[in-house]
Scaffold this motif. Structure first.
Motif, PDB file in Angstrom:
ATOM      1  N   SER A 245       0.831  -1.210   0.000  1.00 60.75           N
ATOM      2  CA  SER A 245       0.000   0.000   0.000  1.00 60.75           C
ATOM      3  C   SER A 245       0.863   1.257   0.000  1.00 60.75           C
ATOM      4  N   GLU A 246       2.025   1.201   0.638  1.00 60.01           N
ATOM      5  CA  GLU A 246       2.944   2.337   0.626  1.00 60.01           C
ATOM      6  C   GLU A 246       3.511   2.579  -0.778  1.00 60.01           C
ATOM      7  N   HIS A 247       3.437   1.571  -1.632  1.00 57.05           N
ATOM      8  CA  HIS A 247       3.959   1.690  -2.997  1.00 57.05           C
ATOM      9  C   HIS A 247       2.843   1.754  -4.041  1.00 57.05           C
ATOM     10  N   GLY A 248       1.632   2.146  -3.613  1.00 56.25           N
ATOM     11  CA  GLY A 248       0.558   2.396  -4.566  1.00 56.25           C
ATOM     12  C   GLY A 248      -0.361   1.243  -4.869  1.00 56.25           C
ATOM     13  N   VAL A 249      -0.250   0.129  -4.141  1.00 58.02           N
ATOM     14  CA  VAL A 249      -1.122  -1.017  -4.376  1.00 58.02           C
ATOM     15  C   VAL A 249      -2.047  -1.164  -3.163  1.00 58.02           C
TER      16      VAL A 249
ATOM     17  N   VAL B 129      -4.941  -1.161 -10.622  1.00 56.98           N
ATOM     18  CA  VAL B 129      -3.491  -0.978 -10.471  1.00 56.98           C
ATOM     19  C   VAL B 129      -2.822  -1.446 -11.761  1.00 56.98           C
TER      20      VAL B 129
ATOM     21  N   THR C 181       3.169  -0.472 -11.833  1.00 64.36           N
ATOM     22  CA  THR C 181       3.064  -0.167 -10.398  1.00 64.36           C
ATOM     23  C   THR C 181       3.115  -1.448  -9.591  1.00 64.36           C
ATOM     24  N   TRP C 182       2.403  -2.475 -10.070  1.00 57.81           N
ATOM     25  CA  TRP C 182       2.393  -3.774  -9.392  1.00 57.81           C
ATOM     26  C   TRP C 182       3.804  -4.370  -9.337  1.00 57.81           C
TER      27      TRP C 182
ATOM     28  N   ALA D 103       6.063  -2.355  -6.930  1.00 57.11           N
ATOM     29  CA  ALA D 103       5.690  -2.578  -5.529  1.00 57.11           C
ATOM     30  C   ALA D 103       6.114  -3.965  -5.052  1.00 57.11           C
TER      31      ALA D 103
END
Length: 82
Positions: A44-48, A62, A66-67, A70
């Motif tokens: 979650s801290e990396h956008g997921v 997502v 990004t996946w 992360a």
């Protein structure tokens, strides 16, 4: 003679209540704190955002890059065989 006993009792009760009420109820955390080393928190801290159940690929909304970024950044926290 009764007044000093009653006064002492009231002071003792006030001291006990004061010690017990120093902190109010704490709200439940909405996500695990970072120091727990949670894989989901790292993602979650990396956008997921957290998805219910195990994640095999990027959750809805997502993008693949990004996946990948992360999961690479959080790979040391990922569950797996020991």
């Amino acid at each position: 003679m009764r007044r000093p006993i009653i006064a002492a009792g009231l002071l003792a009760a006030a001291a006990v209540l004061g010690a017990c009420s120093s902190e109010g109820p704490q709200p439940a955390p909405t996500s695990p704190p970072a120091e727990h080393g949670s894989y989901a928190h790292c993602l979650s801290e990396h956008g997921v955002p957290a998805a219910p159940g195990p994640m095999v690929g990027p959750p809805s909304g997502v993008d693949e890059q990004t996946w990948q970024d992360a999961t690479e950044a959080c790979s040391t926290l990922a569950p797996g065989p020991s």
